[in-house]
Design a protein around this motif. Structure first.
Motif, PDB file in Angstrom:
ATOM      1  N   GLN A  46       4.540   4.110   4.540  1.00 41.96           N
ATOM      2  CA  GLN A  46       3.453   5.038   4.778  1.00 41.96           C
ATOM      3  C   GLN A  46       3.009   5.700   3.476  1.00 41.96           C
ATOM      4  O   GLN A  46       3.802   5.884   2.559  1.00 41.96           O
ATOM      5  CB  GLN A  46       3.885   6.105   5.783  1.00 41.96           C
ATOM      6  N   VAL A  47       1.731   6.043   3.438  1.00 43.51           N
ATOM      7  CA  VAL A  47       1.167   6.739   2.290  1.00 43.51           C
ATOM      8  C   VAL A  47       1.045   8.217   2.642  1.00 43.51           C
ATOM      9  O   VAL A  47       0.489   8.576   3.686  1.00 43.51           O
ATOM     10  CB  VAL A  47      -0.219   6.160   1.924  1.00 43.51           C
ATOM     11  N   ASP A  48       1.589   9.075   1.786  1.00 45.37           N
ATOM     12  CA  ASP A  48       1.511  10.514   2.008  1.00 45.37           C
ATOM     13  C   ASP A  48       0.105  11.011   1.686  1.00 45.37           C
ATOM     14  O   ASP A  48      -0.434  10.745   0.598  1.00 45.37           O
ATOM     15  CB  ASP A  48       2.542  11.245   1.138  1.00 45.37           C
ATOM     16  N   ASP A  72      -0.228   3.982   9.015  1.00 39.20           N
ATOM     17  CA  ASP A  72      -0.347   3.822   7.569  1.00 39.20           C
ATOM     18  C   ASP A  72      -0.250   5.134   6.802  1.00 39.20           C
ATOM     19  O   ASP A  72      -0.051   5.118   5.580  1.00 39.20           O
ATOM     20  CB  ASP A  72      -1.684   3.148   7.222  1.00 39.20           C
ATOM     21  N   TYR A  73      -0.423   6.274   7.485  1.00 39.62           N
ATOM     22  CA  TYR A  73      -0.499   7.547   6.785  1.00 39.62           C
ATOM     23  C   TYR A  73       0.547   8.526   7.309  1.00 39.62           C
ATOM     24  O   TYR A  73       0.883   8.543   8.494  1.00 39.62           O
ATOM     25  CB  TYR A  73      -1.887   8.170   6.940  1.00 39.62           C
ATOM     26  N   GLY A  94      -0.615  10.342  -2.117  1.00 42.27           N
ATOM     27  CA  GLY A  94      -1.523   9.279  -2.550  1.00 42.27           C
ATOM     28  C   GLY A  94      -2.976   9.702  -2.566  1.00 42.27           C
ATOM     29  O   GLY A  94      -3.808   9.096  -3.248  1.00 42.27           O
ATOM     30  N   GLN A 119      -8.440  12.391  -5.231  1.00 41.86           N
ATOM     31  CA  GLN A 119      -7.547  11.297  -5.624  1.00 41.86           C
ATOM     32  C   GLN A 119      -7.434  11.288  -7.142  1.00 41.86           C
ATOM     33  O   GLN A 119      -8.395  11.576  -7.851  1.00 41.86           O
ATOM     34  CB  GLN A 119      -8.068   9.952  -5.131  1.00 41.86           C
ATOM     35  N   SER A 123      -7.100   3.685  -5.437  1.00 45.59           N
ATOM     36  CA  SER A 123      -6.038   2.799  -4.982  1.00 45.59           C
ATOM     37  C   SER A 123      -6.396   2.262  -3.605  1.00 45.59           C
ATOM     38  O   SER A 123      -7.365   2.706  -2.965  1.00 45.59           O
ATOM     39  CB  SER A 123      -4.703   3.545  -4.926  1.00 45.59           C
ATOM     40  N   ALA A 125      -4.770   2.742  -0.923  1.00 42.94           N
ATOM     41  CA  ALA A 125      -4.549   3.778   0.083  1.00 42.94           C
ATOM     42  C   ALA A 125      -5.762   4.691   0.214  1.00 42.94           C
ATOM     43  O   ALA A 125      -6.195   5.012   1.331  1.00 42.94           O
ATOM     44  CB  ALA A 125      -3.315   4.593  -0.282  1.00 42.94           C
ATOM     45  N   THR A 126      -6.330   5.136  -0.919  1.00 42.87           N
ATOM     46  CA  THR A 126      -7.468   6.046  -0.859  1.00 42.87           C
ATOM     47  C   THR A 126      -8.724   5.351  -0.340  1.00 42.87           C
ATOM     48  O   THR A 126      -9.539   5.959   0.352  1.00 42.87           O
ATOM     49  CB  THR A 126      -7.743   6.646  -2.249  1.00 42.87           C
TER      50      THR A 126
END
Length: 384
Positions: A46-48, A72-73, A94, A119, A123, A125-126
Protein backbone atom coordinates in the motif's frame (compact mmCIF):
# COMPACT_ATOMS: atom_id res chain seq x y z
CA UNK A 1 38.94 -37.10 -29.32
CA UNK A 2 41.87 -34.70 -28.94
CA UNK A 3 39.42 -31.87 -28.23
CA UNK A 4 37.65 -33.97 -25.59
CA UNK A 5 40.92 -34.69 -23.79
CA UNK A 6 41.73 -30.96 -23.77
CA UNK A 7 38.20 -30.18 -22.54
CA UNK A 8 38.50 -32.69 -19.68
CA UNK A 9 41.87 -31.24 -18.74
CA UNK A 10 40.34 -27.74 -18.52
CA UNK A 11 37.46 -29.07 -16.42
CA UNK A 12 39.90 -30.78 -14.05
CA UNK A 13 41.94 -27.59 -13.66
CA UNK A 14 38.95 -25.33 -12.97
CA UNK A 15 35.69 -26.74 -11.65
CA UNK A 16 37.20 -29.76 -9.88
CA UNK A 17 39.30 -27.48 -7.68
CA UNK A 18 38.07 -25.63 -4.58
CA UNK A 19 38.80 -22.20 -6.06
CA UNK A 20 36.95 -22.99 -9.28
CA UNK A 21 33.95 -24.39 -7.40
CA UNK A 22 33.80 -21.20 -5.34
CA UNK A 23 34.28 -18.79 -8.28
CA UNK A 24 31.96 -20.42 -10.82
CA UNK A 25 29.17 -21.92 -8.71
CA UNK A 26 28.94 -20.75 -5.09
CA UNK A 27 29.61 -17.02 -5.53
CA UNK A 28 27.37 -16.55 -8.64
CA UNK A 29 24.47 -18.38 -7.00
CA UNK A 30 24.89 -16.39 -3.78
CA UNK A 31 25.08 -12.99 -5.48
CA UNK A 32 22.14 -13.59 -7.85
CA UNK A 33 20.02 -14.92 -4.96
CA UNK A 34 20.93 -11.83 -2.91
CA UNK A 35 19.89 -9.55 -5.77
CA UNK A 36 16.59 -11.40 -6.02
CA UNK A 37 16.02 -11.00 -2.30
CA UNK A 38 16.78 -7.26 -2.33
CA UNK A 39 15.55 -6.03 -5.71
CA UNK A 40 14.13 -8.87 -7.72
CA UNK A 41 10.84 -9.65 -6.04
CA UNK A 42 7.85 -7.65 -7.21
CA UNK A 43 5.92 -7.03 -4.02
CA UNK A 44 2.49 -5.56 -3.65
CA UNK A 45 2.24 -2.88 -0.96
CA UNK A 46 0.00 0.00 0.00
CA UNK A 47 0.99 3.60 -0.63
CA UNK A 48 0.70 5.96 2.34
CA UNK A 49 -1.39 9.03 1.50
CA UNK A 50 -1.90 12.00 3.84
CA UNK A 51 -5.07 14.08 3.66
CA UNK A 52 -7.03 16.91 5.29
CA UNK A 53 -10.84 17.08 5.09
CA UNK A 54 -12.08 20.64 5.60
CA UNK A 55 -15.53 19.86 4.23
CA UNK A 56 -18.50 19.68 6.59
CA UNK A 57 -20.86 18.08 4.09
CA UNK A 58 -21.52 14.44 3.16
CA UNK A 59 -19.51 14.36 -0.07
CA UNK A 60 -16.15 15.06 1.57
CA UNK A 61 -16.64 12.25 4.10
CA UNK A 62 -17.80 9.90 1.35
CA UNK A 63 -14.71 10.68 -0.74
CA UNK A 64 -12.42 9.77 2.18
CA UNK A 65 -14.40 6.58 2.81
CA UNK A 66 -14.14 5.51 -0.84
CA UNK A 67 -10.38 6.00 -0.91
CA UNK A 68 -9.98 4.20 2.42
CA UNK A 69 -11.73 1.16 0.97
CA UNK A 70 -9.27 0.85 -1.92
CA UNK A 71 -6.49 -1.73 -1.34
CA UNK A 72 -3.82 0.44 -2.99
CA UNK A 73 -3.85 3.30 -0.47
CA UNK A 74 -3.38 3.70 3.26
CA UNK A 75 -4.86 7.07 4.28
CA UNK A 76 -3.42 9.12 7.13
CA UNK A 77 -5.34 12.18 8.34
CA UNK A 78 -3.39 15.29 9.31
CA UNK A 79 -4.52 18.13 11.55
CA UNK A 80 -2.89 21.01 9.65
CA UNK A 81 -1.46 21.89 6.27
CA UNK A 82 1.99 22.34 7.81
CA UNK A 83 2.03 18.73 9.07
CA UNK A 84 0.78 17.47 5.73
CA UNK A 85 3.45 19.31 3.75
CA UNK A 86 6.14 18.16 6.18
CA UNK A 87 5.16 14.52 5.63
CA UNK A 88 5.38 14.99 1.87
CA UNK A 89 8.72 16.83 2.05
CA UNK A 90 10.32 14.20 4.30
CA UNK A 91 8.88 11.43 2.08
CA UNK A 92 6.88 9.91 4.92
CA UNK A 93 3.98 9.57 2.48
CA UNK A 94 3.78 8.98 -1.25
CA UNK A 95 1.43 11.93 -1.78
CA UNK A 96 -1.26 14.06 -0.16
CA UNK A 97 -4.51 15.85 -0.95
CA UNK A 98 -6.74 18.46 0.68
CA UNK A 99 -10.54 18.48 0.46
CA UNK A 100 -11.39 22.20 0.57
CA UNK A 101 -14.01 23.84 2.76
CA UNK A 102 -17.40 23.98 1.03
CA UNK A 103 -16.59 20.95 -1.11
CA UNK A 104 -20.12 19.50 -0.84
CA UNK A 105 -21.84 22.86 -1.39
CA UNK A 106 -19.82 23.54 -4.54
CA UNK A 107 -20.78 20.17 -6.02
CA UNK A 108 -24.45 20.56 -5.12
CA UNK A 109 -24.43 23.93 -6.90
CA UNK A 110 -23.32 22.21 -10.10
CA UNK A 111 -19.69 23.42 -10.07
CA UNK A 112 -16.48 21.36 -10.00
CA UNK A 113 -14.47 21.88 -6.78
CA UNK A 114 -10.67 21.91 -6.75
CA UNK A 115 -8.98 19.16 -4.71
CA UNK A 116 -5.36 20.18 -4.12
CA UNK A 117 -2.70 17.47 -4.40
CA UNK A 118 0.86 17.55 -3.03
CA UNK A 119 3.73 15.39 -4.21
CA UNK A 120 7.50 15.60 -4.01
CA UNK A 121 7.98 13.89 -7.38
CA UNK A 122 5.79 12.33 -10.02
CA UNK A 123 5.32 8.62 -9.37
CA UNK A 124 2.95 5.83 -10.28
CA UNK A 125 1.20 6.20 -6.91
CA UNK A 126 0.45 9.92 -7.31
CA UNK A 127 -0.71 9.51 -10.91
CA UNK A 128 -3.13 6.71 -10.03
CA UNK A 129 -4.35 8.73 -7.03
CA UNK A 130 -5.09 11.70 -9.28
CA UNK A 131 -6.95 9.46 -11.75
CA UNK A 132 -8.96 7.92 -8.91
CA UNK A 133 -9.87 11.33 -7.48
CA UNK A 134 -10.96 12.64 -10.87
CA UNK A 135 -13.07 9.53 -11.43
CA UNK A 136 -14.86 9.87 -8.08
CA UNK A 137 -15.43 13.61 -8.61
CA UNK A 138 -16.85 12.95 -12.06
CA UNK A 139 -19.26 10.44 -10.48
CA UNK A 140 -20.39 13.03 -7.94
CA UNK A 141 -20.97 15.62 -10.66
CA UNK A 142 -22.94 13.13 -12.73
CA UNK A 143 -25.14 12.25 -9.75
CA UNK A 144 -25.84 15.92 -8.97
CA UNK A 145 -26.59 16.70 -12.62
CA UNK A 146 -29.13 13.87 -12.83
CA UNK A 147 -30.92 15.08 -9.70
CA UNK A 148 -30.88 18.73 -10.84
CA UNK A 149 -32.42 17.76 -14.19
CA UNK A 150 -35.35 16.35 -12.24
CA UNK A 151 -35.96 19.82 -10.76
CA UNK A 152 -34.56 19.19 -7.29
CA UNK A 153 -32.96 22.10 -5.46
CA UNK A 154 -31.46 22.89 -2.06
CA UNK A 155 -32.60 20.50 0.71
CA UNK A 156 -34.43 17.96 -1.54
CA UNK A 157 -31.36 17.85 -3.79
CA UNK A 158 -29.04 17.22 -0.83
CA UNK A 159 -31.32 14.46 0.51
CA UNK A 160 -31.46 12.75 -2.88
CA UNK A 161 -27.67 12.89 -3.26
CA UNK A 162 -27.19 11.48 0.27
CA UNK A 163 -29.54 8.59 -0.51
CA UNK A 164 -27.57 7.88 -3.68
CA UNK A 165 -24.31 7.91 -1.74
CA UNK A 166 -25.81 5.50 0.80
CA UNK A 167 -26.54 3.06 -2.01
CA UNK A 168 -23.09 3.58 -3.52
CA UNK A 169 -21.46 2.70 -0.20
CA UNK A 170 -23.00 -0.79 -0.41
CA UNK A 171 -20.95 -1.50 -3.57
CA UNK A 172 -23.53 -3.92 -4.90
CA UNK A 173 -21.84 -3.85 -8.31
CA UNK A 174 -18.14 -4.69 -8.25
CA UNK A 175 -15.45 -5.09 -10.87
CA UNK A 176 -13.22 -8.15 -10.87
CA UNK A 177 -9.70 -7.68 -12.24
CA UNK A 178 -8.30 -10.68 -14.08
CA UNK A 179 -4.51 -10.87 -14.03
CA UNK A 180 -3.42 -12.31 -17.38
CA UNK A 181 0.30 -12.14 -16.40
CA UNK A 182 1.15 -10.20 -19.57
CA UNK A 183 3.56 -7.86 -17.79
CA UNK A 184 7.23 -8.39 -17.02
CA UNK A 185 8.73 -7.79 -13.61
CA UNK A 186 10.49 -4.41 -14.03
CA UNK A 187 13.41 -5.63 -11.91
CA UNK A 188 14.00 -8.80 -13.91
CA UNK A 189 16.58 -7.17 -16.19
CA UNK A 190 18.84 -6.73 -13.13
CA UNK A 191 18.53 -10.40 -12.17
CA UNK A 192 19.20 -11.58 -15.73
CA UNK A 193 21.92 -8.95 -16.21
CA UNK A 194 24.00 -10.05 -13.23
CA UNK A 195 23.47 -13.66 -14.24
CA UNK A 196 24.91 -12.89 -17.69
CA UNK A 197 27.81 -11.01 -16.15
CA UNK A 198 28.81 -14.04 -14.09
CA UNK A 199 28.41 -16.24 -17.15
CA UNK A 200 30.84 -14.01 -19.01
CA UNK A 201 33.29 -14.69 -16.21
CA UNK A 202 33.86 -18.01 -17.98
CA UNK A 203 35.71 -15.90 -20.58
CA UNK A 204 38.39 -15.17 -17.98
CA UNK A 205 38.51 -18.88 -17.17
CA UNK A 206 39.19 -19.82 -20.79
CA UNK A 207 41.78 -17.12 -21.36
CA UNK A 208 43.63 -17.76 -18.08
CA UNK A 209 43.97 -21.47 -18.90
CA UNK A 210 45.33 -20.68 -22.37
CA UNK A 211 47.73 -18.14 -20.89
CA UNK A 212 48.99 -20.73 -18.42
CA UNK A 213 49.47 -23.26 -21.22
CA UNK A 214 51.46 -20.68 -23.17
CA UNK A 215 53.61 -19.79 -20.17
CA UNK A 216 54.34 -23.43 -19.31
CA UNK A 217 54.89 -24.27 -23.01
CA UNK A 218 52.16 -26.92 -22.69
CA UNK A 219 50.37 -25.64 -25.79
CA UNK A 220 53.58 -25.68 -27.83
CA UNK A 221 54.26 -29.28 -26.84
CA UNK A 222 50.66 -30.23 -27.66
CA UNK A 223 51.00 -28.61 -31.08
CA UNK A 224 54.09 -30.71 -31.88
CA UNK A 225 51.85 -33.78 -31.72
CA UNK A 226 49.31 -34.43 -34.51
CA UNK A 227 46.92 -31.90 -32.97
CA UNK A 228 45.73 -28.90 -34.96
CA UNK A 229 45.01 -25.43 -33.60
CA UNK A 230 41.30 -25.90 -34.31
CA UNK A 231 41.27 -28.94 -32.01
CA UNK A 232 43.07 -27.01 -29.26
CA UNK A 233 40.63 -24.12 -29.51
CA UNK A 234 37.61 -26.46 -29.72
CA UNK A 235 38.78 -28.36 -26.63
CA UNK A 236 39.07 -25.16 -24.61
CA UNK A 237 35.68 -24.12 -26.01
CA UNK A 238 33.96 -27.36 -24.96
CA UNK A 239 35.53 -27.33 -21.49
CA UNK A 240 34.46 -23.77 -20.76
CA UNK A 241 31.03 -24.42 -22.25
CA UNK A 242 30.51 -27.34 -19.87
CA UNK A 243 31.54 -25.20 -16.88
CA UNK A 244 29.16 -22.46 -18.01
CA UNK A 245 26.29 -24.92 -18.55
CA UNK A 246 26.68 -26.30 -15.04
CA UNK A 247 26.74 -22.73 -13.70
CA UNK A 248 23.51 -21.89 -15.56
CA UNK A 249 21.77 -25.04 -14.27
CA UNK A 250 22.74 -24.42 -10.66
CA UNK A 251 21.73 -20.73 -10.75
CA UNK A 252 18.35 -21.47 -12.35
CA UNK A 253 17.57 -24.34 -9.98
CA UNK A 254 18.49 -22.34 -6.86
CA UNK A 255 16.74 -19.10 -7.90
CA UNK A 256 13.60 -20.86 -9.13
CA UNK A 257 13.05 -23.59 -6.55
CA UNK A 258 14.89 -22.29 -3.47
CA UNK A 259 14.62 -18.47 -3.75
CA UNK A 260 11.20 -19.00 -5.44
CA UNK A 261 11.75 -16.23 -7.99
CA UNK A 262 9.13 -16.14 -10.73
CA UNK A 263 10.80 -15.39 -14.07
CA UNK A 264 7.47 -15.63 -15.87
CA UNK A 265 8.64 -18.15 -18.49
CA UNK A 266 9.25 -21.92 -18.62
CA UNK A 267 12.51 -23.36 -17.27
CA UNK A 268 13.42 -25.01 -20.57
CA UNK A 269 12.92 -21.84 -22.67
CA UNK A 270 15.10 -19.76 -20.35
CA UNK A 271 17.78 -22.46 -20.18
CA UNK A 272 17.96 -22.70 -23.99
CA UNK A 273 18.36 -18.94 -24.42
CA UNK A 274 21.09 -18.80 -21.77
CA UNK A 275 22.89 -21.66 -23.52
CA UNK A 276 22.89 -19.72 -26.79
CA UNK A 277 24.33 -16.74 -24.92
CA UNK A 278 26.95 -19.05 -23.45
CA UNK A 279 27.91 -20.08 -26.98
CA UNK A 280 28.37 -16.41 -27.91
CA UNK A 281 30.46 -15.83 -24.76
CA UNK A 282 32.68 -18.76 -25.66
CA UNK A 283 33.15 -17.24 -29.10
CA UNK A 284 34.29 -13.98 -27.51
CA UNK A 285 36.66 -15.92 -25.24
CA UNK A 286 38.15 -17.76 -28.22
CA UNK A 287 38.80 -14.54 -30.13
CA UNK A 288 40.28 -12.70 -27.14
CA UNK A 289 42.46 -15.68 -26.19
CA UNK A 290 44.14 -15.49 -29.57
CA UNK A 291 44.83 -11.77 -29.13
CA UNK A 292 46.11 -11.72 -25.56
CA UNK A 293 49.80 -12.62 -25.51
CA UNK A 294 50.69 -11.69 -21.93
CA UNK A 295 49.06 -12.65 -18.62
CA UNK A 296 49.54 -9.06 -17.38
CA UNK A 297 46.88 -7.97 -19.89
CA UNK A 298 44.26 -10.17 -18.23
CA UNK A 299 43.18 -7.32 -15.96
CA UNK A 300 42.15 -5.32 -19.03
CA UNK A 301 39.61 -7.90 -20.17
CA UNK A 302 36.93 -6.91 -17.67
CA UNK A 303 37.36 -3.18 -18.31
CA UNK A 304 37.46 -3.51 -22.12
CA UNK A 305 35.07 -6.39 -22.84
CA UNK A 306 32.87 -7.69 -20.02
CA UNK A 307 31.80 -4.45 -18.31
CA UNK A 308 31.26 -2.28 -21.45
CA UNK A 309 29.26 -4.97 -23.27
CA UNK A 310 27.11 -5.57 -20.18
CA UNK A 311 26.43 -1.84 -19.94
CA UNK A 312 25.51 -1.60 -23.62
CA UNK A 313 23.46 -4.80 -23.54
CA UNK A 314 21.07 -3.63 -20.82
CA UNK A 315 22.35 -5.65 -17.85
CA UNK A 316 22.31 -2.67 -15.47
CA UNK A 317 19.53 -0.50 -16.94
CA UNK A 318 16.92 -0.82 -19.72
CA UNK A 319 18.23 -0.22 -23.24
CA UNK A 320 15.28 2.12 -23.87
CA UNK A 321 16.84 4.65 -21.48
CA UNK A 322 19.99 4.99 -23.61
CA UNK A 323 20.39 7.44 -26.52
CA UNK A 324 19.32 6.19 -29.93
CA UNK A 325 22.87 5.85 -31.24
CA UNK A 326 23.80 3.68 -28.24
CA UNK A 327 20.72 1.52 -28.80
CA UNK A 328 21.98 0.81 -32.32
CA UNK A 329 25.43 -0.14 -31.00
CA UNK A 330 23.73 -2.49 -28.51
CA UNK A 331 22.74 -4.72 -31.43
CA UNK A 332 26.41 -5.75 -31.68
CA UNK A 333 26.63 -7.23 -28.16
CA UNK A 334 25.04 -10.61 -27.28
CA UNK A 335 23.60 -9.46 -23.94
CA UNK A 336 21.03 -7.31 -25.70
CA UNK A 337 19.62 -10.24 -27.67
CA UNK A 338 19.29 -12.69 -24.78
CA UNK A 339 17.72 -10.13 -22.39
CA UNK A 340 15.26 -9.07 -25.07
CA UNK A 341 14.36 -12.71 -25.85
CA UNK A 342 13.78 -13.57 -22.17
CA UNK A 343 11.60 -10.49 -21.67
CA UNK A 344 9.56 -11.33 -24.78
CA UNK A 345 9.02 -14.90 -23.57
CA UNK A 346 8.11 -13.62 -20.11
CA UNK A 347 5.42 -11.45 -21.73
CA UNK A 348 3.81 -14.44 -23.43
CA UNK A 349 5.77 -15.39 -26.55
CA UNK A 350 7.11 -18.91 -27.05
CA UNK A 351 10.64 -20.16 -27.66
CA UNK A 352 9.83 -20.91 -31.31
CA UNK A 353 9.34 -17.18 -31.93
CA UNK A 354 12.90 -16.44 -30.77
CA UNK A 355 14.54 -17.88 -33.90
CA UNK A 356 16.09 -14.54 -34.86
CA UNK A 357 17.64 -14.03 -31.42
CA UNK A 358 19.01 -17.59 -31.36
CA UNK A 359 20.36 -17.13 -34.88
CA UNK A 360 22.17 -13.90 -33.99
CA UNK A 361 23.74 -15.49 -30.89
CA UNK A 362 24.84 -18.50 -32.99
CA UNK A 363 26.48 -16.16 -35.52
CA UNK A 364 28.35 -14.46 -32.68
CA UNK A 365 29.70 -17.85 -31.60
CA UNK A 366 30.65 -19.16 -35.06
CA UNK A 367 32.30 -15.99 -36.34
CA UNK A 368 34.29 -15.31 -33.18
CA UNK A 369 35.30 -18.95 -32.80
CA UNK A 370 36.56 -18.87 -36.38
CA UNK A 371 38.50 -15.67 -35.71
CA UNK A 372 40.02 -17.16 -32.57
CA UNK A 373 41.10 -20.30 -34.43
CA UNK A 374 42.80 -18.29 -37.17
CA UNK A 375 44.74 -15.93 -34.88
CA UNK A 376 45.67 -18.57 -32.25
CA UNK A 377 49.31 -19.66 -32.61
CA UNK A 378 49.84 -22.60 -30.24
CA UNK A 379 53.55 -22.75 -31.04
CA UNK A 380 54.12 -19.22 -29.64
CA UNK A 381 55.20 -18.74 -26.04
CA UNK A 382 53.90 -16.01 -23.76
CA UNK A 383 55.19 -12.57 -24.68
CA UNK A 384 56.77 -10.41 -22.01
Amino acid sequence: MNSLYIAYNMLRRTLLQKRGLLMYLIIPVGVVSLIIGVLGQQQEHQVDIAYINMDRGPLGAHLVQELTGLPDYSLKEQASSADLKEDVTKQKVGGAFVIPEGFSETLLQGSAPQVDMYQLSVSEATITLKITLNSILAGYQGTVDVQRKQGLQDKPLQDAVEKTLTQLEKHQVKARVTDLNLYVNPNMHLVIGFMLMFMMGVINNTISVIMEDRRMRTMARTFTAPVRSIEIMLGNFIGSFFVGTLQVLVILLITRYVALYDYGLPFFSQFVMLEFFLLASMGIASAVAGLVKNASNMSMINSLIVTPTCMLGGCFWPISLMPEWMQKIANFVPQKWVIEAIQLMASGQSLSHMWMHMGVLTLFALILLGVGTVILRPEDAEVG
